[in-house]
Write a protein that holds these residues in place. Structure first.
Motif, mmCIF file in Angstrom:
data_model
loop_
_atom_site.group_PDB
_atom_site.id
_atom_site.type_symbol
_atom_site.label_atom_id
_atom_site.label_comp_id
_atom_site.label_asym_id
_atom_site.label_seq_id
_atom_site.Cartn_x
_atom_site.Cartn_y
_atom_site.Cartn_z
ATOM 1 N N SER A 185 0.826 -1.210 0.000
ATOM 2 C CA SER A 185 0.000 0.000 0.000
ATOM 3 C C SER A 185 0.857 1.256 0.000
ATOM 4 O O SER A 185 2.055 1.233 0.301
ATOM 5 N N SER A 223 -7.438 -1.801 -7.050
ATOM 6 C CA SER A 223 -7.009 -1.289 -5.746
ATOM 7 C C SER A 223 -8.172 -1.213 -4.769
ATOM 8 O O SER A 223 -9.349 -1.272 -5.146
ATOM 9 N N THR A 225 -9.066 1.347 -1.303
ATOM 10 C CA THR A 225 -8.640 2.533 -0.573
ATOM 11 C C THR A 225 -9.274 2.531 0.807
ATOM 12 O O THR A 225 -10.484 2.359 0.935
ATOM 13 N N THR A 236 -6.506 2.264 -9.630
ATOM 14 C CA THR A 236 -5.479 3.273 -9.340
ATOM 15 C C THR A 236 -4.476 3.352 -10.474
ATOM 16 O O THR A 236 -4.011 2.325 -10.984
ATOM 17 N N THR A 254 -6.588 7.632 -7.858
ATOM 18 C CA THR A 254 -7.495 6.513 -7.624
ATOM 19 C C THR A 254 -8.943 6.905 -7.841
ATOM 20 O O THR A 254 -9.406 7.939 -7.329
ATOM 21 N N VAL A 270 -3.873 3.463 0.031
ATOM 22 C CA VAL A 270 -4.254 2.840 -1.233
ATOM 23 C C VAL A 270 -3.535 1.501 -1.351
ATOM 24 O O VAL A 270 -2.306 1.446 -1.430
#
Length: 308
Positions: A185, A223, A225, A236, A254, A270
């Motif tokens: 991340s 992704s 978040t 993303t 994103t 993220v």
């Protein structure tokens, strides 16, 4: 969690200490950290000790990107139950400290270490002469218990920060996930962007990674978040956005599905799950929008299959 950084002037008491670089906080690191948190239940203060700058960077011209920057590491550990994180200054002076001097002056005098938890390959002190044999030898003299964990493996390879970095550089995010024990991340503050995504009906959040953050290849990723403890699926892009006038710094942009709240100024995380494609310069905004819509379909399909 108490955070001690940038100073050698501190005093702790009755500590269970784990030591290491802890770049990545991978599965092997997690075993050490879980052990000292377990010991906290027996009355010890759980302490993670690391240096504030990757030791390899002090003595070479080669910059080593960090899987987790110091800020990100602190963010992750805040959720762990750890009592104290120490980010000790790594200078010419501290690097020249002999191994037994480090045990006495730092582990004993500053941290009052009663239990020391390390991996089997842990080295410390001037020219890395300190090791678990020395820690074992001096344990009775300095009145601490030593607990040593062996390296662990996954897919027939030892889990370590070096191998994880190589997988990140290749964009193999699913392998990275397996080795870390969590998705790779990027953590940062949401900044104002050009708002192009909003005009296209595909609003995005934008953040700029820290300079010492190791990033995967530029491109588009499925992704999730994390905002205020809640997780939102999305897609993303990492890169310079060449179609709309390349940015001078790499950014993380994103789009979250079914999310349209104002999060400017918030710290978000993220998580990258799978690389779809590399970053591309399109001939027009319409071509870019058409590809973005395909990217969204890819990510939605990925998470549907991922959860089944």
């Amino acid at each position: 969690m108490k955070f001690i950084s940038g100073t050698t002037d501190f005093k702790l008491h009755n500590s269970a200490v784990t030591l290491g670089k802890f770049d990545g906080l991978h599965k092997g690191h997690q075993i050490l950290i879980h052990k000292i948190i377990e010991l906290a239940g027996k009355g010890y203060q759980s302490v993670m000790f690391t240096f504030s700058y990757h030791p390899s960077n002090l003595f070479t011209n080669k910059e080593i990107g960090l899987i987790y920057t110091e800020m990100e590491k602190r963010h992750q550990l805040e959720k762990s139950g750890l009592d104290v994180m120490i980010s000790y200054p790594f200078t010419k002076e501290t690097a020249s400290m002999e191994a037994e001097q480090f045990i006495k002056e730092v582990l004993i005098d500053k941290m009052d270490a009663k239990v020391i938890v390390v991996g089997s390959d842990y080295h410390f002190g001037y020219e890395r002469k300190g090791n678990i044999e020395l820690l074992e030898k001096l344990s009775e003299q300095y009145n601490y218990e030593l607990i040593v964990f062996d390296k662990i493996e996954s897919h027939n390879q030892v889990i370590g920060s070096t191998s994880i970095r190589e997988e990140i550089k290749k964009g193999n995010m699913e392998t990275v996930h397996e080795l870390l024990g969590r998705p790779y991340s990027i953590i940062g503050e949401v900044l104002h962007g050009r708002k192009l995504g909003r005009t296209l009906g595909i609003p995005t959040t934008n953040l700029i990674p820290e300079e010492d953050k190791l990033l995967p290849p530029n491109g588009v990723y499925a992704s999730k978040t994390i905002i205020d403890g809640k997780s939102y699926e999305g897609v993303t892009n990492i890169g310079y956005k060449p179609t709309v006038g390349a940015d001078p710094r790499v950014g993380v942009e994103t789009h979250m599905f079914d999310f349209n709240e104002d999060v400017y100024g918030k710290i978000i995380e993220v998580e990258l799950y799978r690389l779809e494609r590399g970053e591309t310069k399109f001939q027009s905004i319409d071509e870019l929008k058409a590809q973005m819509e395909k990217d969204i379909v890819f990510a939605k399909d990925y998470f549907r299959d991922y959860q089944n």
